[in-house]
Design an enzyme around this catalytic site. Structure first.
Site, PDB file in Angstrom:
ATOM      1  N   ARG A  61      -0.950 -18.830  11.565  1.00 47.95           N
ATOM      2  CA  ARG A  61      -1.836 -19.978  11.305  1.00 47.95           C
ATOM      3  C   ARG A  61      -1.210 -21.290  11.785  1.00 47.95           C
ATOM      4  O   ARG A  61      -1.915 -22.216  12.150  1.00 47.95           O
ATOM      5  CB  ARG A  61      -2.205 -20.050   9.805  1.00 47.95           C
ATOM      6  N   TYR A 114     -24.564 -34.138  20.388  1.00 52.85           N
ATOM      7  CA  TYR A 114     -24.719 -32.725  20.079  1.00 52.85           C
ATOM      8  C   TYR A 114     -25.176 -32.632  18.608  1.00 52.85           C
ATOM      9  O   TYR A 114     -24.615 -33.310  17.737  1.00 52.85           O
ATOM     10  CB  TYR A 114     -23.382 -32.016  20.287  1.00 52.85           C
ATOM     11  N   ASP A 186     -16.141 -36.616  23.388  1.00 53.75           N
ATOM     12  CA  ASP A 186     -16.440 -35.196  23.580  1.00 53.75           C
ATOM     13  C   ASP A 186     -16.653 -34.972  25.085  1.00 53.75           C
ATOM     14  O   ASP A 186     -17.594 -35.503  25.678  1.00 53.75           O
ATOM     15  CB  ASP A 186     -17.706 -34.835  22.775  1.00 53.75           C
ATOM     16  N   LYS A 211     -18.000 -23.551  26.432  1.00 47.74           N
ATOM     17  CA  LYS A 211     -18.983 -23.843  27.479  1.00 47.74           C
ATOM     18  C   LYS A 211     -18.353 -23.739  28.875  1.00 47.74           C
ATOM     19  O   LYS A 211     -17.895 -22.678  29.235  1.00 47.74           O
ATOM     20  CB  LYS A 211     -19.607 -25.213  27.217  1.00 47.74           C
TER      21      LYS A 211
HETATM   22  C1  LIG Z   1     -21.490 -26.600  22.152  1.00 49.24           C
HETATM   23  C2  LIG Z   1     -21.055 -27.984  21.957  1.00 49.24           C
HETATM   24  C3  LIG Z   1     -20.283 -28.358  20.856  1.00 49.24           C
HETATM   25  C4  LIG Z   1     -19.888 -27.366  19.769  1.00 49.24           C
HETATM   26  O1  LIG Z   1     -19.080 -26.363  20.265  1.00 49.24           O
HETATM   27  P1  LIG Z   1     -18.962 -24.893  19.617  1.00 49.24           P
HETATM   28  O2  LIG Z   1     -17.902 -24.264  20.445  1.00 49.24           O
HETATM   29  O3  LIG Z   1     -20.305 -24.254  19.720  1.00 49.24           O
HETATM   30  O4  LIG Z   1     -18.557 -25.090  18.193  1.00 49.24           O
HETATM   31  C5  LIG Z   1     -19.897 -29.678  20.745  1.00 49.24           C
HETATM   32  N1  LIG Z   1     -20.248 -30.596  21.661  1.00 49.24           N
HETATM   33  C6  LIG Z   1     -20.992 -30.285  22.734  1.00 49.24           C
HETATM   34  C7  LIG Z   1     -21.344 -31.355  23.722  1.00 49.24           C
HETATM   35  C8  LIG Z   1     -21.417 -28.978  22.927  1.00 49.24           C
HETATM   36  O5  LIG Z   1     -22.181 -28.666  23.988  1.00 49.24           O
END
Ligand SMILES: *Cc1c(COP(=O)(O)O)cnc(C)c1O
Length: 399
Positions: A61, A114, A186, A211
């Site tokens: 962890r 998001y 982000d 992604k």
């Molecule tokens: C998908 C996404 C998230 C969240 O990510 P997860 O891996 O699904 O938890 C956050 N910000 C953006 C812009 C995203 O496309």
């Protein structure tokens, strides 16, 4: 000795080698092994102390070789001092926000976010006495006007979902720092391969590696990258709440990321070609992609991103459900999927997914009509992809 990364080499080369690849095994395997062990044996108290001092491995962890390798790769890709490997993008985002907030703080956030990030502000931070104001971050005056004496965090995305708008990271970082706040960005839609928010002044960058970064739609993973002192504080929280990426996920994500640079450049080229073609189509009302000259932030995007504008675009079709269904069924290469950034082209319908909890009027107020489709462009042959859309549009909307 084998290379890790080298400042004299190009990003294209370094992304193949960064990340503890060769240090972690005595037999120098070409692929990093998956270290599933929950704990590592310690020889004596001196060895234990050494592991504490040198970020060595004791308990999974806290640290694990695969997560450390991913962290080192992320440090390189985003150009940060340190990173955390998290169990999802949301784990990264929530950890970065919660570890840097306390009751009484104010956060200023971009208004198009998001969906689940918006809910962290509203449903989690709100409950603990942290107030968030949402403004349009492409309007710098609105950002300045909404700073309060207790504003501690500014939060935005490099490219917003689903209207693909582009905020000026440098200008927003300057506003944050003039008010002793930090800027968190982000970077999921662009990734460090196309833009490095930390170099533009952000203090922390968060990524859903699920992604484009992993790119194969087979692992949920995330990361926070930035100044070592900030990461240390979030790491402390990660240990307590247990948001770490497991070894197999870290391994899969890292394997995917080795080809990120190749993929996202091709995805950007395909997205620009598809945007240009759809912009000419008599059946498409509007196309949103920063590569287009009439995109409101085209010039800023060119300055901030350079030659590649990313793989995300949106299109607006007439609000006719039957014809939209026919169009979607007519597509052979583009699949409907509740994710994005994979190597195959996919689409989503914001009115029934990310923005489904709003009324139609609320959606329209932020520019999201019932004809809007968001497209994540893959690495298909460009002509095949453009033809697929042209054929499906003709089938649904043609005479
Ligand atoms: C998908 C996404 C998230 C969240 O990510 P997860 O891996 O699904 O938890 C956050 N910000 C953006 C812009 C995203 O496309």
């Amino acid at each position: 000795m084998f290379a890790d990364f080298d400042d004299n080499l190009d990003f294209e080369t370094n992304i193949l080698n960064a990340g503890a690849y060769f240090r972690l095994s005595v037999s120098h395997p070409e692929a990093l092994p998956i270290h599933m062990a929950t704990a590592h044996n310690v020889e004596d108290l001196d060895d234990l102390q050494k592991r504490y001092d040198e970020k060595g491995f004791c308990y999974n962890r806290n640290r694990n070789p695969n997560r450390t390798a991913l962290i080192e790769l992320m440090n390189y890709v985003e150009g940060g001092e340190d990173s955390l490997g998290c169990s999802s993008g949301m784990a990264a985002i929530s950890s970065a926000l919660i570890a840097n907030s306390k009751a009484g703080d104010h956060i200023l956030s971009d208004k198009t976010l998001y969906g689940e990030t918006f809910e962290i502000f509203r449903d989690i931070l709100g409950k603990y006495g942290v107030e968030t104001t949402f403004v349009d971050f492409t309007n710098i005056d609105a950002v300045k006007a909404n700073i309060k004496p207790n504003t501690t965090i500014l939060y935005t995305e490099t490219v917003s979902n689903p209207l693909i708008s582009v905020p000026d990271i440098q200008a927003i970082a300057a506003i944050a720092h003039a008010n002793a706040a930090i800027l968190i960005v982000d970077n999921t839609f662009m990734t460090g391969a196309l833009v490095k928010p930390l170099q533009l002044g952000a203090d922390l960058v968060v990524n859903s590696l699920t992604k484009f970064a992993n790119g194969h739609s087979d692992a949920v993973c995330g990361a926070v990258t930035g100044k070592a002192e900030l990461i240390k504080q979030i790491y402390h929280m990660q240990i307590l709440v247990g948001t770490q990426a497991d070894p197999f996920t870290a391994w899969l994500t890292m394997r995917g990321m080795r080809t990120l640079d190749l993929r996202i450049k091709k995805q950007s080229e395909n997205a620009a070609a598809l945007a240009a073609a759809l912009d000419q189509s008599p059946y498409v009302l509007k196309v949103y992609h920063p590569s287009l000259k009439d995109h409101p932030q085209h010039e800023l995007a060119a300055k901030q991103f350079g030659q590649y504008f990313g793989g995300m675009l949106s299109i607006e079709l007439p609000e006719d459900r039957e014809k939209m269904n026919k169009f979607m069924r007519g597509l052979k290469l583009c699949h409907y999927a509740m994710t994005l950034g994979g190597y195959r082209t996919s689409m989503a319908y914001p009115a029934m997914s990310s923005h489904s909890d709003m009324t139609k009027e609320e959606r329209l107020a932020i520019g999201i009509s019932d004809g809007l489709l968001r497209i994540s462009v893959g690495i298909e042959n460009t002509r095949d992809l453009v033809n697929d859309f042209a054929n499906a549009l003709e089938q649904a909307y043609g005479k």
